[in-house]
Design a protein around this motif. Structure first.
Motif, PDB file in Angstrom:
ATOM      1  N   ILE A   4      -1.123  47.217  97.940  1.00  0.00           N
ATOM      2  CA  ILE A   4      -2.525  47.390  97.551  1.00  0.00           C
ATOM      3  C   ILE A   4      -2.861  48.872  97.434  1.00  0.00           C
ATOM      4  N   PHE A   5      -2.450  49.667  98.425  1.00  0.00           N
ATOM      5  CA  PHE A   5      -2.760  51.095  98.373  1.00  0.00           C
ATOM      6  C   PHE A   5      -1.999  51.805  97.262  1.00  0.00           C
ATOM      7  N   PHE A  64       9.010  48.573 107.596  1.00  0.00           N
ATOM      8  CA  PHE A  64       9.583  47.236 107.441  1.00  0.00           C
ATOM      9  C   PHE A  64      10.826  47.072 108.306  1.00  0.00           C
ATOM     10  N   PHE A  65      11.696  48.078 108.294  1.00  0.00           N
ATOM     11  CA  PHE A  65      12.903  48.016 109.119  1.00  0.00           C
ATOM     12  C   PHE A  65      12.542  47.996 110.604  1.00  0.00           C
ATOM     13  N   TYR A  66      11.528  48.751 110.981  1.00  0.00           N
ATOM     14  CA  TYR A  66      11.079  48.769 112.372  1.00  0.00           C
ATOM     15  C   TYR A  66      10.588  47.383 112.794  1.00  0.00           C
ATOM     16  N   ILE A  67       9.730  46.780 111.966  1.00  0.00           N
ATOM     17  CA  ILE A  67       9.194  45.460 112.304  1.00  0.00           C
ATOM     18  C   ILE A  67      10.291  44.410 112.312  1.00  0.00           C
ATOM     19  N   ASN A 105       4.566  40.530 106.178  1.00  0.00           N
ATOM     20  CA  ASN A 105       3.730  40.164 105.042  1.00  0.00           C
ATOM     21  C   ASN A 105       2.476  41.030 104.992  1.00  0.00           C
ATOM     22  N   LYS A 106       1.852  41.206 106.132  1.00  0.00           N
ATOM     23  CA  LYS A 106       0.634  42.018 106.214  1.00  0.00           C
ATOM     24  C   LYS A 106       0.925  43.475 105.832  1.00  0.00           C
ATOM     25  N   GLN A 107       2.011  44.024 106.365  1.00  0.00           N
ATOM     26  CA  GLN A 107       2.387  45.411 106.082  1.00  0.00           C
ATOM     27  C   GLN A 107       2.707  45.610 104.600  1.00  0.00           C
ATOM     28  N   LEU A 108       3.463  44.692 104.032  1.00  0.00           N
ATOM     29  CA  LEU A 108       3.829  44.781 102.619  1.00  0.00           C
ATOM     30  C   LEU A 108       2.599  44.684 101.723  1.00  0.00           C
TER      31      LEU A 108
END
Length: 114
Positions: free
Chosen positions: A73-74, A29-32, A65-68
């Motif tokens: 989910i996993f 998240f920090f990277y993105i 949003n996609k990453q989160l």
């Protein structure tokens, strides 16, 4: 590390596991949010966010949003597996093994698992 007590060892272990899991889960998240958004060049390639729509400008919120979503989910799937399916499977295997041992010993007729 040589801890004097078991409590000190457990406290250090909890801290290390928490730190590792936090970094492992949320560094993306920090990277993105900060690296990709600024367009930094890494290994000769400019880091840009993915476009939200095929023709739209790059949008980091879409990628965040996609990453989160994938991480949550996993985490839910793995948590449910470890909490429900794994104990159930282990219990069934133990029951099966005990039935085989009893059948070999000739003490009781083995009943099929239903």
């Amino acid at each position: 590390e040589n801890h004097r007590t078991e409590t000190n060892y457990e406290d250090a272990l909890v801290s290390k596991v928490f730190l590792f899991q936090f970094v492992n889960s949320y560094v993306s998240f920090f990277y993105i949010a900060f690296v990709k958004r600024s367009g930094v060049v890494i290994f000769g390639r400019k880091q840009d966010c993915m476009p939200a729509v095929e023709t739209g400008p790059p949008n980091c919120m879409y990628e965040l949003n996609k990453q989160l979503s994938w991480i949550f989910i996993f985490q839910i799937l793995i948590g449910n597996f470890l909490e429900v399916l794994l104990p159930w499977t282990i219990g069934r295997i133990k029951m099966c093994c005990e039935g085989i041992k009893l059948k070999k010993a000739g003490n009781v007729e083995a009943k099929p698992l239903s």
